[in-house]
Scaffold this active site. Sequence first.
Site, PDB file in Angstrom:
ATOM      1  N   HIS A  26      14.091 -60.662 -50.291  1.00 48.57           N
ATOM      2  CA  HIS A  26      14.155 -59.458 -49.463  1.00 48.57           C
ATOM      3  C   HIS A  26      15.502 -59.358 -48.740  1.00 48.57           C
ATOM      4  O   HIS A  26      16.099 -58.281 -48.674  1.00 48.57           O
ATOM      5  CB  HIS A  26      13.030 -59.472 -48.428  1.00 48.57           C
ATOM      6  CG  HIS A  26      11.668 -59.354 -49.022  1.00 48.57           C
ATOM      7  ND1 HIS A  26      10.785 -58.336 -48.708  1.00 48.57           N
ATOM      8  CD2 HIS A  26      11.002 -60.123 -49.935  1.00 48.57           C
ATOM      9  CE1 HIS A  26       9.657 -58.494 -49.372  1.00 48.57           C
ATOM     10  NE2 HIS A  26       9.767 -59.574 -50.120  1.00 48.57           N
ATOM     11  N   ASP A 129      12.049 -53.241 -43.949  1.00 51.50           N
ATOM     12  CA  ASP A 129      11.329 -53.864 -45.048  1.00 51.50           C
ATOM     13  C   ASP A 129       9.887 -53.373 -45.012  1.00 51.50           C
ATOM     14  O   ASP A 129       9.246 -53.367 -43.952  1.00 51.50           O
ATOM     15  CB  ASP A 129      11.385 -55.381 -44.885  1.00 51.50           C
ATOM     16  CG  ASP A 129      10.981 -56.134 -46.134  1.00 51.50           C
ATOM     17  OD1 ASP A 129       9.896 -55.843 -46.678  1.00 51.50           O
ATOM     18  OD2 ASP A 129      11.733 -57.024 -46.549  1.00 51.50           O
TER      19      ASP A 129
END
Length: 487
Positions: A26, A129
Site C-alpha cells: 500500500h 487508503d
Amino acid sequence: MRQSAASPAGDAPPRMYFIPFPTPGHALPMSDLARLFASRGADATLVLTHANAARLGGPVARAAAAGLRIRVHALPLPAEAAGLTGGHESADDLPTREDAGPFAVAVDLLAPLFADLLRYHPADAVVFDGVLPWAATAAAELGIPRYAFTGTGCFALSVQRSLLLHTPQETVASPTEPFLVPGLPDAVRLTRSRLAEATLPGADSREFLNRMFDIERATAGWVVNSFADLEARYMEHYEKDTGKPVFAVGPVCLVNRDGDDVLERGRGGEPGAAAEAARVLSWLDTKPARSVVYVCFGSLTRFPREQVTELGMGLADSGANFVWVVGDKNAPPLRDVDAAAGGRGLVVRGWAPQVAVLRHAAVGAFVTHCGWGAVTEAAAAGVPVVTWPVFAEQFYNEALVVGIAGTGVGAGAERGYVWGGEELGGVVVGREKVAERVRAAMADEGLRRKAGEVGESARRAVAVGGSSYVAVGALLDDVRRRRRHGG
C-alpha cells in the site's frame, strides 16, 4: 473515466494529503502517487509512520530538492497503547502473525493524530487508503474532499462487489465447483477455493458490505493504479456500479526513472540496500537477454517449509536462470536448491529492487503472487507472468491477467492459503508443475509479444496526452473545482 479540461490560470497548487496503510503493498504505490501528483503541480504531503518515512523518504526528498512541492509528515505509531512491542511499524515487519491484531489497533489509533494534522494544516483534498476509513471521516468532518485509493484494480473491485452483493459462491456444492460471477462485462468463473476470505460462506459478509458502502458514500472518486488499455471496461463498469468517478492514473511505478529512485524503492536508507541492489543487477548483467525468471511473492507471503522446498526445486528443474526473492526471514536454508541449480540461481533474502529487476533485459518472466502492485509493475515493464495467487483478491487479479489481458499463465494454484495459517496449508503447487509452467512461459513467444504490447500501452498511458496523464489532470481539476465551490 474522467478527462481533464484546461486548468484555470493562476490557481494556487492544490494541497493534497496521501495516507496509506503501513505495509509495502500500500505504502509504495501511495508514495509513487504523491510524487506523481507533485510532478503535476500539486502541493503533496505523504503521511507515514516514522519507520516507513525512513524507508520511503529518499525519493520524496530528491523530488523536493528538484523543486517539487512535496514532503513526508511522519506520525508516531501508538504501539504501546495497542499492546504492540518491538518497534514494528509495517505489517511486513511483524515477527509473528499474532501481532497483526495489535498492529491493526495501533494503526486505528493514528486517527486522532491525522485529524489534528488536518485541523492545524488544512488541505484541499485527502487521498486515503481504502482500508483506512477513519482518514475519510477526519477529512469529512472538516469539509475536505476525499478520494479513495483502491489498492487494486477495477476488475478485482468489480468481482468483489458482485460476490458480496449477489453471493453466487453460496449456490455451489463444493469448493472446487466453478460458478459464474454475475453482472460483469465478461464471463468470469471462479471457485470458492479461490475467493478472498471476506466472501466465503460463513464470513461476516454484512460487515464487509457495510464497510464497502461506507467507503462508497465517503469518497468523491476512486484513484486507481491502473490504465485504460488494461481494464477500460471495468473502469466504466465500476463507475456505473458505484456512481463515483474512476481516476485511473497508473502504472504509478513509472514515476520512478532509472537511477536511485528505482534502485532504492521501498528500502531507501536501510543499511545494505544499495549494495544488495547492485549485487542483484550485476548478476543479471551476466545473463543473456530474456533468460532469467524473477520470482517474488510480495512482502506478506509466508509459505510452509514444504512449499518453499517444492518451489525451489521446481525452479532448479526448470533449466532457467532465476532470481528468487525469499521474503520470509524465517525460511529454511536452501542448500539443496543451490546445489540442484548449479549456479543458475540467485537467492535473495528479504528484498530486491523489483521495478529495476523487471526492467532489466535479462528478465524473461515473473513468477508472482498477483498482488496488484506486482501486476502493474510487470505490465509496465512488458514482462509476462506466471501467476500464483496466495490470498485476498489475488485470484481475481489472476483471472484478469490470464483470462482477459492474456499476459500470463497460471502456475496451477487451485487454492490459496489463510493469511496467518499458511503452515497448515501444505503444498499447493509441486515442483514438476513449477518447472513445467516456468519453461512454458519462458518459451511462449506469443505471451511475450502480448506482454510487450501491454508494456507499450502502459508507457503511452502515462506520457503527455495519454489516458493516465489526462486522469491526473482531471482529478486535479476536480479538487480545484471543489475548492472553489466549498467542497
